[in-house]
Design an enzyme around this catalytic site. Structure first.
Site, PDB file in Angstrom:
ATOM      1  N   LYS A  12       0.841  -1.204   0.000  1.00  0.00           N
ATOM      2  CA  LYS A  12       0.000   0.000   0.000  1.00  0.00           C
ATOM      3  C   LYS A  12       0.878   1.257   0.000  1.00  0.00           C
ATOM      4  CE  LYS A  12      -0.339  -0.303   5.053  1.00  0.00           C
ATOM      5  NZ  LYS A  12      -1.185  -0.750   6.180  1.00  0.00           N
TER       6      LYS A  12
ATOM      7  N   TYR B 112      16.284  29.957   8.929  1.00  0.00           N
ATOM      8  CA  TYR B 112      15.092  30.702   9.350  1.00  0.00           C
ATOM      9  C   TYR B 112      14.978  30.727  10.863  1.00  0.00           C
ATOM     10  CZ  TYR B 112      12.962  30.662   4.660  1.00  0.00           C
ATOM     11  OH  TYR B 112      12.670  30.849   3.352  1.00  0.00           O
TER      12      TYR B 112
ATOM     13  N   ARG C 247     -10.278  -0.072  15.293  1.00  0.00           N
ATOM     14  CA  ARG C 247     -10.032   0.727  14.086  1.00  0.00           C
ATOM     15  C   ARG C 247     -10.990   0.275  12.989  1.00  0.00           C
ATOM     16  NH1 ARG C 247      -4.174   1.102  11.082  1.00  0.00           N
ATOM     17  NH2 ARG C 247      -4.719  -1.051  10.603  1.00  0.00           N
TER      18      ARG C 247
ATOM     19  N   MET D 276      12.208  24.520   2.989  1.00  0.00           N
ATOM     20  CA  MET D 276      11.416  23.734   2.044  1.00  0.00           C
ATOM     21  C   MET D 276      12.281  22.853   1.130  1.00  0.00           C
ATOM     22  SD  MET D 276       8.554  24.966  -0.726  1.00  0.00           S
ATOM     23  CE  MET D 276       7.537  25.789   0.489  1.00  0.00           C
TER      24      MET D 276
HETATM   25  C1  LIG Z   1      -0.433  -1.762   6.825  1.00  0.00           C
HETATM   26  C2  LIG Z   1      -0.992  -3.033   7.283  1.00  0.00           C
HETATM   27  C3  LIG Z   1      -0.192  -4.176   7.334  1.00  0.00           C
HETATM   28  C4  LIG Z   1       1.297  -4.136   7.157  1.00  0.00           C
HETATM   29  O1  LIG Z   1       1.852  -3.617   8.352  1.00  0.00           O
HETATM   30  P1  LIG Z   1       3.415  -3.510   8.609  1.00  0.00           P
HETATM   31  O2  LIG Z   1       3.523  -3.122  10.031  1.00  0.00           O
HETATM   32  O3  LIG Z   1       3.908  -2.435   7.689  1.00  0.00           O
HETATM   33  O4  LIG Z   1       4.024  -4.809   8.310  1.00  0.00           O
HETATM   34  C5  LIG Z   1      -0.801  -5.381   7.631  1.00  0.00           C
HETATM   35  N1  LIG Z   1      -2.122  -5.448   7.903  1.00  0.00           N
HETATM   36  C6  LIG Z   1      -2.913  -4.349   7.901  1.00  0.00           C
HETATM   37  C7  LIG Z   1      -4.346  -4.499   8.242  1.00  0.00           C
HETATM   38  C8  LIG Z   1      -2.381  -3.103   7.608  1.00  0.00           C
HETATM   39  O5  LIG Z   1      -3.165  -2.025   7.632  1.00  0.00           O
END
Ligand SMILES: *Cc1c(COP(=O)(O)O)cnc(C)c1O
Length: 371
Positions: free
Chosen positions: A42, A262, A140, A310
């Site tokens: 992702k 800055y 969550r 930046m």
């Molecule tokens: C992002 C995610 C993972 C991977 O997690 P890592 O800690 O990066 O290995 C696995 N399962 C779910 C549900 C996630 O949201």
């Protein structure tokens, strides 16, 4: 003709695909016989390029991929026509057909998403594969324990949803002594038993290193593949994947009492040599690194002085070998001697955020199999 992009970028990001493959193998070696891993790619492969990363993982033997959104799934699908791609955010109203058209598998995060998916299955008059996500304590996403029990009792519904896996996610896996790990593990095995014959998935990167009782059938590594240290301790078992080299644009000698950057938040004592480097907060070099970060020049840690701006950051290179502190040379912002996790700690964040914030202006070089 313009110049070579590498010669005009303020910084160069090198991504070692073979190191990702090595991390994949290291994770495989920790699994029980028959156990598998779903690679989580992702957020554009945690900022490293979902397509090249996934292709290299596929060569290494990976057969299932997971992303967060439908669009991330589509970006992969065009390059990987065969592999199962699972979408963590699940179906929203109106998106069901997208999954079918592109062969994406939804993670169903609760009754509403299960209803969307079941309605689609009825319309198509066939079971449609999915992943069931059950919340075991993180609050969550996922079916609650009660909702999961109700679903398990509804045989028509579970048949329509054709679950490939029952998954849950650990909240505290990076703290091995946290009591919630065992509580979530036990809750997971209880809920998994409600769905006989369905495979399970609990551990992400950190959970993999908690031991096989956290693995079930499929682990879901993301961060560890990209070199993030999965558990605290003196040694990171993962190979480093990224190197980030900032170009020194200018070197200047400043006198005692001069201010830097800055807000004039740093004042030098004695005569110092400063190097101004071509990466700033717009490139993911967090502003919280101001007066706290480091880089490496010729094996010597050099402190980031003043505020990150930046496009630029300033390092005090007085203690580095003089020959190296030169305009045009590169300084390691992330590299041997200063890991991703080191930079994250200095910025007050985690390696995950450093990776996913990596800038779009870097010149990107891939090592290992060409993308
Ligand atoms: C992002 C995610 C993972 C991977 O997690 P890592 O800690 O990066 O290995 C696995 N399962 C779910 C549900 C996630 O949201």
């Amino acid at each position: 003709m313009t110049s070579d992009p590498k010669d005009r970028a303020g910084a160069v990001l090198t991504i070692d695909l073979d190191a990702i493959a090595a991390n994949w193998r290291l994770i495989q070696a920790r699994l029980a016989p028959g156990g598998g891993a779903v690679a989580v790619v992702k957020a554009d492969g945690y900022g490293l390029g979902a397509v090249p990363v996934a292709q290299r993982l596929k060569e290494a033997g990976c057969r299932r991929f997971m992303v967060a959104t439908i669009d991330e799934g589509l970006a992969l699908r065009s390059r990987m026509p065969e592999q199962p791609i699972m979408i963590l955010s699940g179906p929203f109203p109106g998106t069901g057909e997208d999954f079918l058209r592109f062969g994406l598998i939804p993670v169903l995060n609760g009754p509403e998403q299960a209803d969307i998916w079941a309605a689609l299955a009825r319309r198509h008059e066939r079971p449609l594969p999915s992943v069931l996500h059950v919340d075991t304590g993180m609050s969550r996403l996922g079916f609650s324990a009660d909702e999961a029990r109700r679903l398990a009792g509804d045989k028509d519904m579970t048949a329509a949803l054709a679950p490939l896996m029952v998954m849950s996610h650990l909240a505290t896996a990076d703290q091995p002594d946290h009591p919630m790990n065992a509580a979530q593990r036990d809750a997971f095995w209880t809920v998994k038993a409600l769905f006989p014959g369905v495979e399970g998935s609990l551990a992400a990167s950190s959970g993999i290193f908690l031991g096989q009782e956290f693995h079930s059938d499929w682990v879901r590594p993301g961060a560890a593949l990209y070199g993030v240290q999965p558990l605290p301790g003196p040694v990171n078992p993962m190979a480093q994947v990224v190197r980030l080299q900032g170009r020194i644009i200018q070197v200047r000698d400043v006198d005692d009492g001069m201010c830097v950057g800055y807000g004039a938040t740093h004042r030098v004592t004695g005569r110092r040599r400063l190097a101004t480097v071509g990466a700033g907060y717009a490139d993911g070099l967090f502003r919280s690194l101001s007066n706290r970060g480091h880089a490496i020049l010729g094996d010597v840690p050099v402190p980031l002085v003043g505020r990150v701006s930046m496009d630029l950051a300033i390092f005090d290179v007085t203690d580095a070998p003089a020959g190296l502190a030169r305009a045009g040379n590169f300084i390691d912002l992330i590299g041997p001697g200063h890991s991703l996790d080191d930079l994250a700690r200095e910025a007050g964040t985690i390696g995950y955020e450093v990776l996913t914030a990596l800038g779009r202006r870097y010149h990107r070089l891939y090592l290992g199999t060409a993308p």
